[in-house]
Design an enzyme around this catalytic site. Sequence first.
Site, mmCIF file in Angstrom:
data_model
loop_
_atom_site.group_PDB
_atom_site.id
_atom_site.type_symbol
_atom_site.label_atom_id
_atom_site.label_comp_id
_atom_site.label_asym_id
_atom_site.label_seq_id
_atom_site.Cartn_x
_atom_site.Cartn_y
_atom_site.Cartn_z
ATOM 1 N N LYS A 1 0.694 -0.970 0.030
ATOM 2 C CA LYS A 1 0.049 0.073 -0.038
ATOM 3 C C LYS A 1 0.756 1.234 -0.072
ATOM 4 O O LYS A 1 1.870 1.110 0.357
ATOM 5 C CB LYS A 1 -0.847 0.032 1.226
ATOM 6 N N ASP B 1 -6.622 4.472 -4.397
ATOM 7 C CA ASP B 1 -7.213 4.202 -3.191
ATOM 8 C C ASP B 1 -7.914 5.637 -2.957
ATOM 9 O O ASP B 1 -8.030 6.523 -3.846
ATOM 10 C CB ASP B 1 -6.245 3.755 -2.241
HETATM 11 P P1 NAD Z 1 -14.906 7.448 -1.791
HETATM 12 O O1 NAD Z 1 -13.986 8.726 -1.546
HETATM 13 O O2 NAD Z 1 -15.447 7.396 -3.311
HETATM 14 O O3 NAD Z 1 -16.343 7.623 -0.958
HETATM 15 C C1 NAD Z 1 -16.210 7.849 0.475
HETATM 16 C C2 NAD Z 1 -17.489 8.033 1.010
HETATM 17 O O4 NAD Z 1 -17.651 7.967 2.091
HETATM 18 C C3 NAD Z 1 -17.862 9.528 0.708
HETATM 19 O O5 NAD Z 1 -19.391 9.532 0.266
HETATM 20 C C4 NAD Z 1 -17.813 10.323 1.884
HETATM 21 O O6 NAD Z 1 -18.694 11.415 1.865
HETATM 22 C C5 NAD Z 1 -18.281 9.059 2.799
HETATM 23 N N1 NAD Z 1 -17.747 9.262 4.237
HETATM 24 C C6 NAD Z 1 -16.737 9.795 4.660
HETATM 25 N N2 NAD Z 1 -16.705 9.866 6.007
HETATM 26 C C7 NAD Z 1 -18.011 9.498 6.558
HETATM 27 C C8 NAD Z 1 -18.791 9.132 7.715
HETATM 28 N N3 NAD Z 1 -18.101 9.481 8.798
HETATM 29 N N4 NAD Z 1 -19.956 8.791 7.795
HETATM 30 C C9 NAD Z 1 -20.504 8.495 6.675
HETATM 31 N N5 NAD Z 1 -19.904 8.730 5.450
HETATM 32 C C10 NAD Z 1 -18.654 9.040 5.258
HETATM 33 O O7 NAD Z 1 -14.064 6.099 -1.253
HETATM 34 P P2 NAD Z 1 -14.276 4.553 -1.841
HETATM 35 O O8 NAD Z 1 -13.333 4.385 -3.073
HETATM 36 O O9 NAD Z 1 -15.789 4.495 -2.019
HETATM 37 O O10 NAD Z 1 -13.822 3.750 -0.493
HETATM 38 C C11 NAD Z 1 -14.735 4.002 0.526
HETATM 39 C C12 NAD Z 1 -14.056 2.522 1.539
HETATM 40 O O11 NAD Z 1 -14.212 1.505 0.534
HETATM 41 C C13 NAD Z 1 -12.524 2.811 1.815
HETATM 42 O O12 NAD Z 1 -12.682 2.293 3.309
HETATM 43 C C14 NAD Z 1 -11.877 2.148 0.895
HETATM 44 O O13 NAD Z 1 -10.586 1.689 1.166
HETATM 45 C C15 NAD Z 1 -12.711 0.929 0.665
HETATM 46 N N6 NAD Z 1 -12.424 0.323 -0.745
HETATM 47 C C16 NAD Z 1 -12.634 0.855 -1.855
HETATM 48 C C17 NAD Z 1 -12.398 0.207 -3.094
HETATM 49 C C18 NAD Z 1 -12.415 0.970 -4.320
HETATM 50 O O14 NAD Z 1 -12.307 0.152 -5.490
HETATM 51 N N7 NAD Z 1 -13.211 2.173 -4.516
HETATM 52 C C19 NAD Z 1 -11.715 -0.969 -3.266
HETATM 53 C C20 NAD Z 1 -11.593 -1.815 -1.730
HETATM 54 C C21 NAD Z 1 -11.953 -1.056 -0.727
#
Ligand code: NAD
Length: 440
Positions: free
Chosen positions: A124, A164
Amino acid sequence: MGTVIPSAEEMFRITGGAAPSEMNPWFNFLKLLERSAKVMGLDTGYYKILATPKRILEVQLPVKMDDGRIEVFVGWRVQHNDARGPCKGGIRYHPAVNEDEVKALAAWMSIKTAVVDIPYGGAKGGIRVDPHKLSPNELERLTRRFAWAIAPIIGVDRDIPAPDVYTSPREMAWIYDTYSQIVGYPEPGVITGKPLELGGSEGRKEATARGLQYTVEEAIKVLNIDPKKATAAVQGYGNAGYFSAKFMHELGMKVVAVSDSRGAIYNPDGLDPDAVLKHKKETGSVKDFPGATNIDPDPRVGNAKLLELDVDVLIPAAIENVITKENVDKIKAKIVAEAANGPTTPEADLVLHEKGILVIPDVLANAGGVTVSYFEWVQARTREWWDIETVRQKLRVRMTKSFRDIYNLHREKNIDMRTAAYWLAIDRIVAAMRLRGIWP
Ligand code: NAD
């Protein structure tokens, strides 16, 4: 063969930076590792290897800002383990990124790639920066400087980064170009999550939630839940959250609540995920969506009401440590499908298991992202491009098999789903380490 497993606290003292706490992700990884190692009777030597990252590179990133000033940022690339193949893992831009967090995320990637049995280890990267405060030109210079700084340890057969939190195909294109300039030829396999025009894969954008959908389909089957009568709640409405809500809706579920960092909304009759997305694009938040009730006005306190709703499927898709020992007693969902990384603390995890809630742990539930990244890497290497149906079908096969392997182990050994996932993954990693041997 060693038999005494040193505690997570002891390994943390050797490898950790900050104080151990329920909120320290590296400490949490070590606790999960200790728990799994004890249950599976892991050899102490291999345990210690997995409790220590293979390589940590901390880099200084001087960037010329638009106003002529030099600003200096700090970044990390952590390679946790490469016994099963090149390291793989995303790059995160966030003001709170620190070494312990990147170490934990790298270790989770080792587990995740082994869970879905793709030929990778785990890594990472992260830069401590608030990307919203930088102009696109400043972000490009920062990204290229980072790519240059980590270039000696990445590569198509060494370590393949990906997006990420707060990084996207745009940053991946800059890293692809910078690395290719350094080696002197185009190397699309050095990075995944690229724009389609540069060899990105069909289906990468939806991959995490699509993989989650396939595991939820298996989970509702074993629990005899009819998706047409089921309800879901989703915390977070970004890439993982929006697509998860959309796919649960496609399965016939009522998505009764969703949230983002500004608030949460609830409608017992179900929300239309695309209409909510349109509203979020227009207003900046899911809050105040017509026909829904605003709940949880302050999501910083943990989206308490959303997480505690009596739904069939709860999908945390935002941040770490939202289901903790403080609120776990109030969780009523039948299935917790972790789209986010690390949303449940190890203490809360055991309580969910005792309560009979089926957890689809992050290392399985969100592994669709890295799986389609792997498909992208294969396509880049063979210069052959697959259509979306091929990607989805190959993803379904891997996610379904992984769910069944973990579910069966969980039933057979009467252990929680996360420990079962770790057991399966650690077994695969240790088998590779044993065969390769310790050298020099
Ligand atoms: P992103 O930035 O697209 O979305 C994050 C969302 O969470 C946003 O809508 C934000 O407003 C919301 N958020 C932030 N703090 C919050 C809170 N306290 N309460 C409620 N909502 C809140 O990110 P993403 O890519 O969707 O990633 C989200 C999670 O999924 C992370 O933990 C990431 O590591 C994990 N993840 C994502 C992927 C991917 O392919 N996008 C893959 C594996 C894991």
